[in-house]
Design a protein around this motif. Sequence first.
Motif, mmCIF file in Angstrom:
data_model
loop_
_atom_site.group_PDB
_atom_site.id
_atom_site.type_symbol
_atom_site.label_atom_id
_atom_site.label_comp_id
_atom_site.label_asym_id
_atom_site.label_seq_id
_atom_site.Cartn_x
_atom_site.Cartn_y
_atom_site.Cartn_z
ATOM 1 N N SER A 1 0.829 -1.208 0.000
ATOM 2 C CA SER A 1 0.000 0.000 0.000
ATOM 3 C C SER A 1 0.860 1.252 0.000
ATOM 4 O O SER A 1 0.620 2.205 -0.746
ATOM 5 C CB SER A 1 -0.929 -0.015 1.212
ATOM 6 N N ARG A 2 1.892 1.270 0.836
ATOM 7 C CA ARG A 2 2.787 2.418 0.935
ATOM 8 C C ARG A 2 3.597 2.619 -0.343
ATOM 9 O O ARG A 2 4.003 3.746 -0.655
ATOM 10 C CB ARG A 2 3.717 2.247 2.135
ATOM 11 N N SER A 3 3.799 1.532 -1.109
ATOM 12 C CA SER A 3 4.583 1.611 -2.345
ATOM 13 C C SER A 3 3.718 1.827 -3.584
ATOM 14 O O SER A 3 4.248 1.919 -4.698
ATOM 15 C CB SER A 3 5.387 0.314 -2.526
ATOM 16 N N GLY A 4 2.400 1.851 -3.388
ATOM 17 C CA GLY A 4 1.499 2.051 -4.519
ATOM 18 C C GLY A 4 1.300 0.821 -5.378
ATOM 19 O O GLY A 4 0.885 0.920 -6.532
ATOM 20 N N ARG B 1 -0.725 -2.634 -6.150
ATOM 21 C CA ARG B 1 -2.108 -3.022 -5.879
ATOM 22 C C ARG B 1 -2.490 -4.383 -6.440
ATOM 23 O O ARG B 1 -3.672 -4.716 -6.503
ATOM 24 C CB ARG B 1 -3.061 -1.970 -6.485
ATOM 25 N N SER C 1 -8.932 -0.083 -6.868
ATOM 26 C CA SER C 1 -7.681 -0.176 -7.622
ATOM 27 C C SER C 1 -6.896 -1.442 -7.274
ATOM 28 O O SER C 1 -5.975 -1.822 -7.999
ATOM 29 C CB SER C 1 -6.808 1.062 -7.370
#
Length: 345
Positions: free
Chosen positions: A112-115, A117, A168
């Motif tokens: 989540s912190r790294s984007g 998904r 997403s």
Amino acid sequence: MTILVTGGAGYIGSHCSLTFLEAGHDIVVLDNLENSSTESLARVGALAGRSVTFEKADVRDTDRVERILRTYNCTAVIHFAGLKVMGDSLNHPLAYYDTNVAGSLSLLSAMSRSGIREIIFSSTAAVYGEPRQLPVPEAHPRQPENPYGRSKLIVEEIIRDLCQSDSSWRAGILRYFNPVGAHASGLIGENPLTPTNNLMPLLSAVAGGRAEKLKVFGNDYDTPDGTGVRDYIHVVDLVEGHLRAYEALFGLEHSDNCFAVNLGTGTGYSVLQMVKAFERASNKQIPYEIVGRRLGDVAACYADTVAAEQTLGWKARFGLEDMCADTWNWVCKNPRGYGGHKNAS
């Protein structure tokens, strides 16, 4: 586009790493090597014709996992890392919830912190518990009977909640039945470094002269010969299912961004049928002793595979004879497994 493979030095993870490399994907393997060896990755690299990028780390180290995801510009994760022995989970439940649940939470937080998904999650047929119908469909009630199965179900629900909260996210949940076999080359295979109750390694040990006889846990089940019936799937088929699942993630609609499918053959074999098949493959007699049932064992469990065929366009190709022959080939070429390279780095 790089895929992070957690637990990628292990039995299924190493075979999956090879399959994805051969399909042209870039991967980075994360593994803490508690029950695996980097020798498997050296052999994967030899088979694939290119070296495997490896990071020794634990999925519970959220900051480290995030750094790895960012360093390699990962776009998706295949999550194998975890503990997986049902009987052991009854004796050490906290370890299973810590590794399987807390570890998965840590990984998802780092994603989540790294984007990132997209995730393929290694789940299990143990989430179903005692089968109420056979073959077992994905809609079967999920009532696991041990901490291992419960830990996997908890992670399934966490992933579902995440996908529902944010469209997403895209997730494939793969419920394994009983992975067996080895790569046809005999270079990579199952190499447990801790005690196991899985049938194929036990058969291999007896046939290979490392154990005197096989213990058969119960012969009074309601099955054709009284012994437990399971759905055994060749590990190469299993990891092909992961490749198909990864490809399917890109076709998911936002309203249906999470799927769960069984990976099995749809055919059940009893313990005694497995004994006879392995005797044919190895040309060895396998003595066995009938002992009492194990706590938590069910009479029969095999998969309904319709959803995997419809969702992934996937179906198991290898039969029981292939599973036993490839296992025996691995054992003959590697009588000491990976030779004790447990903590190589």
